[in-house]
Each structure stands twice: as structure tokens, then as C-alpha cells.
Design a protein around this motif. Structure first.
Motif, PDB file in Angstrom:
ATOM      1  N   GLU A   9      19.580   0.579 -53.513  1.00  0.00           N
ATOM      2  CA  GLU A   9      20.724  -0.066 -52.863  1.00  0.00           C
ATOM      3  C   GLU A   9      21.649   0.959 -52.219  1.00  0.00           C
ATOM      4  N   ILE A  10      21.911   2.043 -52.923  1.00  0.00           N
ATOM      5  CA  ILE A  10      22.782   3.087 -52.385  1.00  0.00           C
ATOM      6  C   ILE A  10      22.151   3.731 -51.154  1.00  0.00           C
ATOM      7  N   CYS A  11      20.865   4.028 -51.237  1.00  0.00           N
ATOM      8  CA  CYS A  11      20.192   4.680 -50.104  1.00  0.00           C
ATOM      9  C   CYS A  11      20.121   3.775 -48.889  1.00  0.00           C
ATOM     10  N   SER A  12      19.976   2.487 -49.099  1.00  0.00           N
ATOM     11  CA  SER A  12      19.903   1.588 -47.947  1.00  0.00           C
ATOM     12  C   SER A  12      21.257   1.407 -47.276  1.00  0.00           C
ATOM     13  N   SER A  13      22.330   1.631 -48.018  1.00  0.00           N
ATOM     14  CA  SER A  13      23.648   1.489 -47.393  1.00  0.00           C
ATOM     15  C   SER A  13      24.043   2.731 -46.596  1.00  0.00           C
ATOM     16  N   TYR A  14      23.438   3.878 -46.904  1.00  0.00           N
ATOM     17  CA  TYR A  14      23.676   5.121 -46.159  1.00  0.00           C
ATOM     18  C   TYR A  14      22.359   5.584 -45.548  1.00  0.00           C
ATOM     19  N   PRO A  15      22.009   5.087 -44.375  1.00  0.00           N
ATOM     20  CA  PRO A  15      20.699   5.409 -43.799  1.00  0.00           C
ATOM     21  C   PRO A  15      20.645   6.834 -43.230  1.00  0.00           C
ATOM     22  N   ILE A  16      20.435   7.793 -44.089  1.00  0.00           N
ATOM     23  CA  ILE A  16      20.307   9.184 -43.659  1.00  0.00           C
ATOM     24  C   ILE A  16      18.937   9.688 -44.059  1.00  0.00           C
ATOM     25  N   TYR A  17      18.478  10.723 -43.365  1.00  0.00           N
ATOM     26  CA  TYR A  17      17.194  11.322 -43.719  1.00  0.00           C
ATOM     27  C   TYR A  17      17.350  12.037 -45.054  1.00  0.00           C
ATOM     28  N   GLY A  18      16.464  11.798 -45.972  1.00  0.00           N
ATOM     29  CA  GLY A  18      16.561  12.390 -47.295  1.00  0.00           C
ATOM     30  C   GLY A  18      17.582  11.698 -48.167  1.00  0.00           C
ATOM     31  N   GLY A  19      17.792  10.417 -47.947  1.00  0.00           N
ATOM     32  CA  GLY A  19      18.793   9.674 -48.687  1.00  0.00           C
ATOM     33  C   GLY A  19      18.536   9.641 -50.181  1.00  0.00           C
ATOM     34  N   LEU A  20      17.283   9.609 -50.569  1.00  0.00           N
ATOM     35  CA  LEU A  20      16.962   9.576 -51.987  1.00  0.00           C
ATOM     36  C   LEU A  20      17.353  10.876 -52.673  1.00  0.00           C
ATOM     37  N   TYR A  21      17.113  11.992 -51.991  1.00  0.00           N
ATOM     38  CA  TYR A  21      17.504  13.291 -52.556  1.00  0.00           C
ATOM     39  C   TYR A  21      19.023  13.395 -52.641  1.00  0.00           C
ATOM     40  N   TYR A  22      19.694  12.951 -51.612  1.00  0.00           N
ATOM     41  CA  TYR A  22      21.151  13.014 -51.568  1.00  0.00           C
ATOM     42  C   TYR A  22      21.770  12.144 -52.662  1.00  0.00           C
ATOM     43  N   CYS A  23      21.273  10.932 -52.820  1.00  0.00           N
ATOM     44  CA  CYS A  23      21.829  10.032 -53.827  1.00  0.00           C
ATOM     45  C   CYS A  23      21.588  10.543 -55.233  1.00  0.00           C
ATOM     46  N   SER A  24      20.419  11.085 -55.491  1.00  0.00           N
ATOM     47  CA  SER A  24      20.169  11.619 -56.831  1.00  0.00           C
ATOM     48  C   SER A  24      21.056  12.818 -57.111  1.00  0.00           C
ATOM     49  N   ALA A  25      21.327  13.631 -56.103  1.00  0.00           N
ATOM     50  CA  ALA A  25      22.216  14.778 -56.293  1.00  0.00           C
ATOM     51  C   ALA A  25      23.651  14.333 -56.521  1.00  0.00           C
ATOM     52  N   MET A  26      24.106  13.331 -55.803  1.00  0.00           N
ATOM     53  CA  MET A  26      25.482  12.857 -55.977  1.00  0.00           C
ATOM     54  C   MET A  26      25.688  12.158 -57.324  1.00  0.00           C
TER      55      MET A  26
END
Length: 45
Positions: A9-26
Motif C-alpha cells: 500500500e505504501i509503495c503504490s501511493s509513492y510511485p518511485i523506482y525502487g519503492g520497495l527498497y525505499y519503504c523498507s528503509a524508511m
């Protein structure tokens, strides 16, 4: 299962390349961010 669903859900709301990596880091915080991003990359790639 719940963590994966919430990350999706978080990754789909922020459509950036590498969203999964970014969300797990945050979600992990500054100390664990590099490790969790690496672990996410190894798990889902």
C-alpha cells in the motif's frame, strides 16, 4: 503477511523506482536501513 500488505500500500501511493527498497528503509529507521534494503532486494529480486 500484514507487513507485506502494508508495504504494498505504501509503495503504490509513492510511485518511485525502487519503492520497495525505499519503504523498507524508511520503516526500519536510520540504523537498520541499509541492511533492510539489502535484505528486501535479495528476497524479492
Amino acid at each position: 503477511m500484514f507487513v507485506g500488505s502494508s508495504m504494498a500500500e505504501i509503495c503504490s501511493s509513492y510511485p518511485i523506482y525502487g519503492g520497495l527498497y525505499y519503504c523498507s528503509a524508511m520503516l526500519a529507521g536510520p540504523k537498520w536501513a541499509p541492511f533492510t534494503s539489502w535484505l528486501t532486494g535479495c528476497s524479492f529480486d
